[in-house]
Design an enzyme around this catalytic site. Structure first.
Site, short mmCIF file in Angstrom:
data_model
loop_
_atom_site.label_atom_id
_atom_site.label_comp_id
_atom_site.label_asym_id
_atom_site.label_seq_id
_atom_site.Cartn_x
_atom_site.Cartn_y
_atom_site.Cartn_z
N SER A 189 0.79 -1.23 0.00
CA SER A 189 0.00 0.00 0.00
C SER A 189 0.82 1.29 0.00
CB SER A 189 -0.95 0.02 1.20
OG SER A 189 -0.24 0.08 2.42
N LYS A 200 -5.86 4.88 8.34
CA LYS A 200 -4.79 5.68 7.76
C LYS A 200 -5.15 7.16 7.73
CE LYS A 200 -2.95 1.78 5.17
NZ LYS A 200 -2.67 1.15 3.88
#
EC number: 3.4.21.53
Length: 387
Positions: free
Chosen positions: A280, A325
């Site tokens: 990611s 996040k």
């Protein structure tokens, strides 16, 4: 130094007899000769109940729970340093300083193999709006060991770094030659039984394929069901193989092969980061490399966080844990966040105060967003919307 034990001290202090006595003190001295009252049955029951509850909580606190708990993890500036060394190092090309920050984001989790979640972890996860608690079988493969999961994540990280480097260099107009090696064929496609593992693709319909981007661009011109002639090198011989293309998931034609490209990088890129796995961080690695290799100060003092996988063509893909996040980014001072378009449904309604989300689907879009933000023109950038 030798410290005497208390048993060696005299039991009577002669000075005691010289101190004046306080009548009030004498009045409250306990009468050791009086019998102590016996506890009532109710008090006994309450005491045992409290003791049992304490023991139960203690046991539950150390017993693994069948849940996985994910929360905001640390963020790292890809333009910064790790242990005194640049996180991204380039040899063979000039690099330029930046006054901004490009922060990759992570999630911190417990509950997987080798990292059990306990009751207290689960309770904290339920109480935190930035954490997610899910049944462990929904998050981690139950037939994999901790070592296997870590090895897989490490492999994905290495692959994302290579993809990021290829995508960034291509975005900057550099050629990245590649040897296109067939790693296998897709079951049920026309390529099965025609192409072999180890074949090297060199041309399609007579047009050379010097890099991976050429293969992608050539396939974009083909309709599913069309027949293409693939030229391959097989055991030092050149072979032409006609293949009927199939339809790729999401649209477009595919030839039904897995390609393991070997890239001939025009510059040497190394990324120094440990303790983070998975793919990611690819988009932020690529964006950081673009910033380093251009003389312009694109980020220009701004703190921009983000996430997203990336492939060698520069396409930005979705990731897991986007809400965690977002929370980690704003916690660490970011005011902007670059989010994959395919994650927008999870973003809407979960953006922390003080954070502006920009939707991106390619590295080129991410680069343009970085430039606009650094120039103070980010308010008009596209953001995630519902539906």
């Amino acid at each position: 130094m030798i410290v005497p034990v208390l048993d060696d001290l005299p039991t009577d202090d002669p000075a005691d007899d010289l101190r004046p006595r306080d009548a009030a003190q004498d009045a409250v001295e306990p009468d050791h000769g009086s019998p102590q009252p016996r506890p009532t049955p109710r008090a006994v029951v309450q005491s045992f109940g409290m003791l049992a509850a304490a023991v139960l909580v203690g046991v539950l606190a150390v017993m693994p729970a069948p849940y996985a708990v994910n929360g905001p993890g640390p963020t790292t500036d890809v333009l910064g340093e790790v242990d005194g060394e640049p996180l991204i190092e380039v040899e063979g090309a000039s690099t330029y300083p930046s006054t901004g920050e490009l922060r990759l984001t992570t999630i911190s989790g417990v509950g997987g193999p080798g990292y059990p979640a306990y009751l207290l972890n689960v309770l904290r996860g339920w109480l935190s709006p930035a954490s997610v608690v899910r049944p462990v079988e929904d998050v981690y493969p139950q037939d994999a060991s901790r070592e296997e999961i870590e090895e897989s994540n490490a492999g994905l990280m290495v692959s994302s770094q290579e993809n990021a480097a290829v995508a960034a260099l291509t975005e900057l107009g550099l050629e990245v030659p590649a040897t296109l090696v067939v790693a296998g064929t897709v079951e049920g496609t026309d390529a099965e039984g025609k192409l072999e593992e180890g074949d090297v693709l060199t041309a399609m319909d007579g047009e050379a394929l010097p890099d991976y981007q050429s293969l992608v661009a050539r396939l974009a011109e083909v309709e599913p069901g069309d027949t293409v002639t693939l030229t391959v090198t097989r055991h030092s011989r050149t072979v032409d193989v006609p293949v009927v293309t199939g339809e790729r998931e999401g649209g477009g034609a595919q030839i039904g092969v897995f390609i393991d490209p070997s890239f001939d990088m025009p510059v040497d890129v190394s990324i120094n980061i440990e303790g983070i796995g998975g793919p990611s961080a690819g988009t932020m690695f690529a964006l950081g490399l673009v910033d380093l290799l251009t003389p312009e100060d694109e980020a220009n003092g701004q703190v921009i966080a983000g996430t997203g996988t990336i492939d060698v063509t520069g396409a930005v893909g979705p990731i897991g844990g986007i809400r965690q996040k977002l929370a980690g980014a704003v916690r660490d001072g970011a005011e902007w966040f670059l989010a994959p378009s395919d994650n927008c449904d999870e973003v809407v309604g979960h953006v922390p105060d003080g954070l502006r989300v920009v939707e991106v689907s390619t590295l080129h879009e991410a680069r343009e967003a970085m430039v606009a933000i650094g120039a103070g023109e980010g308010e008009d950038l596209p953001t995630c919307t519902a539906g």
